[in-house]
Design a protein around this motif. Structure first.
Motif, mmCIF file in Angstrom:
data_model
loop_
_atom_site.group_PDB
_atom_site.id
_atom_site.type_symbol
_atom_site.label_atom_id
_atom_site.label_comp_id
_atom_site.label_asym_id
_atom_site.label_seq_id
_atom_site.Cartn_x
_atom_site.Cartn_y
_atom_site.Cartn_z
ATOM 1 N N GLU A 8 -0.524 6.131 3.415
ATOM 2 C CA GLU A 8 -0.117 6.993 2.302
ATOM 3 C C GLU A 8 1.365 6.798 1.974
ATOM 4 N N TRP A 9 2.082 6.185 2.927
ATOM 5 C CA TRP A 9 3.491 5.884 2.708
ATOM 6 C C TRP A 9 3.701 5.094 1.421
ATOM 7 N N ALA A 10 2.826 4.135 1.155
ATOM 8 C CA ALA A 10 3.003 3.264 -0.015
ATOM 9 C C ALA A 10 3.075 4.060 -1.307
ATOM 10 N N ILE A 11 2.327 5.165 -1.382
ATOM 11 C CA ILE A 11 2.331 6.005 -2.569
ATOM 12 C C ILE A 11 3.548 6.930 -2.562
ATOM 13 N N GLU A 12 3.733 7.634 -1.457
ATOM 14 C CA GLU A 12 4.809 8.612 -1.347
ATOM 15 C C GLU A 12 6.177 7.983 -1.581
ATOM 16 N N SER A 13 6.387 6.797 -1.008
ATOM 17 C CA SER A 13 7.703 6.169 -1.060
ATOM 18 C C SER A 13 8.062 5.644 -2.439
ATOM 19 N N LEU A 14 7.111 5.629 -3.345
ATOM 20 C CA LEU A 14 7.416 5.315 -4.737
ATOM 21 C C LEU A 14 7.522 6.592 -5.568
ATOM 22 N N LEU A 15 6.661 7.562 -5.289
ATOM 23 C CA LEU A 15 6.677 8.798 -6.076
ATOM 24 C C LEU A 15 7.922 9.639 -5.818
ATOM 25 N N ILE A 16 8.514 9.532 -4.634
ATOM 26 C CA ILE A 16 9.756 10.271 -4.370
ATOM 27 C C ILE A 16 10.879 9.800 -5.295
#
Length: 250
Positions: free
Chosen positions: A185-193
């Motif tokens: 889920e890091w891949a999504i979170e680290s862009l949405l932040i």
């Protein structure tokens, strides 16, 4: 530019030597000030030992070996903490996979955009980008996930799920502040932040090549967690947008 490349690994003995050879060759040709940090989750196949055998180990190539398999996101966050603690002059952080699905040669393309944005997203879905070796079901999952992210968060970004990126120091600091995803889920979170904080993001074309050696770590449970995370991150996204928006407007 002072570049650090963070590479999380778990059982990548068959790929890590080639990756490091190709990556150092690209960076030396570009004449960029760089270091590579491999964050290994105590791989039983001896991945860390292969890193230690590289000609540039302990010079340009650093290694962290963690106890147990703690996950992709956790590895990258530990890597960023290591970089900021040990190199105050670091200006950019690169994240990429260790299985050769991310071509080291494409890093030269991403770097061209690094002075234009806080995040350079390696993209399979912009002009010049492509994917090699996927079946129709993987294409369908990826395209659907990216469509859902664009729709829910209004990002306008074509590829939000590739982990091949360059972060400015400012963007990486935000990840340390807000990110909590330990696995894929890091891949999504680290862009949405960075999106929530209204940082500038650009996409650069990459060629994604499905791994030919070793086993994929992405299982059905990880895919389900992915979908749940996409749907439930909205509250945190809004909270970051408010907090960072107030900071820069005050």
């Amino acid at each position: 530019m002072k570049l650090w490349i963070i590479i999380p690994t778990y059982n990548e003995k068959e790929n890590i030597s080639e990756l490091l050879d190709r990556l150092t060759s690209v960076l030396e040709e570009l004449k960029i000030n760089y270091n590579i940090l491999v964050v290994d989750d105590n791989s039983p196949d001896g991945t860390a030992d292969m890193v230690k055998k590289h000609r540039l180990y302990d010079d340009k190539i650093k290694l962290i070996v963690r106890e147990g398999k703690k996950g992709l996101g956790s590895a990258i966050l530990d890597g960023i903490r290591y970089v900021f603690k040990n190199d105050p002059g670091a200006t950019h952080i690169v994240t990429m996979d260790a299985d050769l699905s991310h071509k080291p040669e494409d890093l030269a393309v991403l770097i061209k955009y690094a002075d234009k944005a806080d995040v350079v997203q390696g993209s399979r879905y912009v002009r010049g980008g492509k994917t090699i070796g996927w079946g129709i079901h993987r294409h369908l999952i990826s395209k659907t996930a990216n469509f859902l992210i664009r729709t829910l968060y209004g990002t306008g970004i074509h590829d939000s799920t590739s982990n091949y990126r360059i972060y400015s120091r400012r963007a990486a600091e935000l990840l340390l502040k807000y990110a909590s995803g330990k696995s894929y889920e890091w891949a999504i979170e680290s862009l949405l932040i960075p999106v929530a904080a209204k940082l500038k993001i650009v996409e650069a074309p990459i060629t994604f090549i499905n791994r030919s050696k070793g086993k994929s770590k992405l299982g059905i449970r990880d895919i389900i967690k992915w979908w749940i995370y996409i749907l439930t991150f909205k509250r945190k996204f809004k909270s970051i947008a408010v907090e960072e928006g107030e900071k820069y407007s005050s």
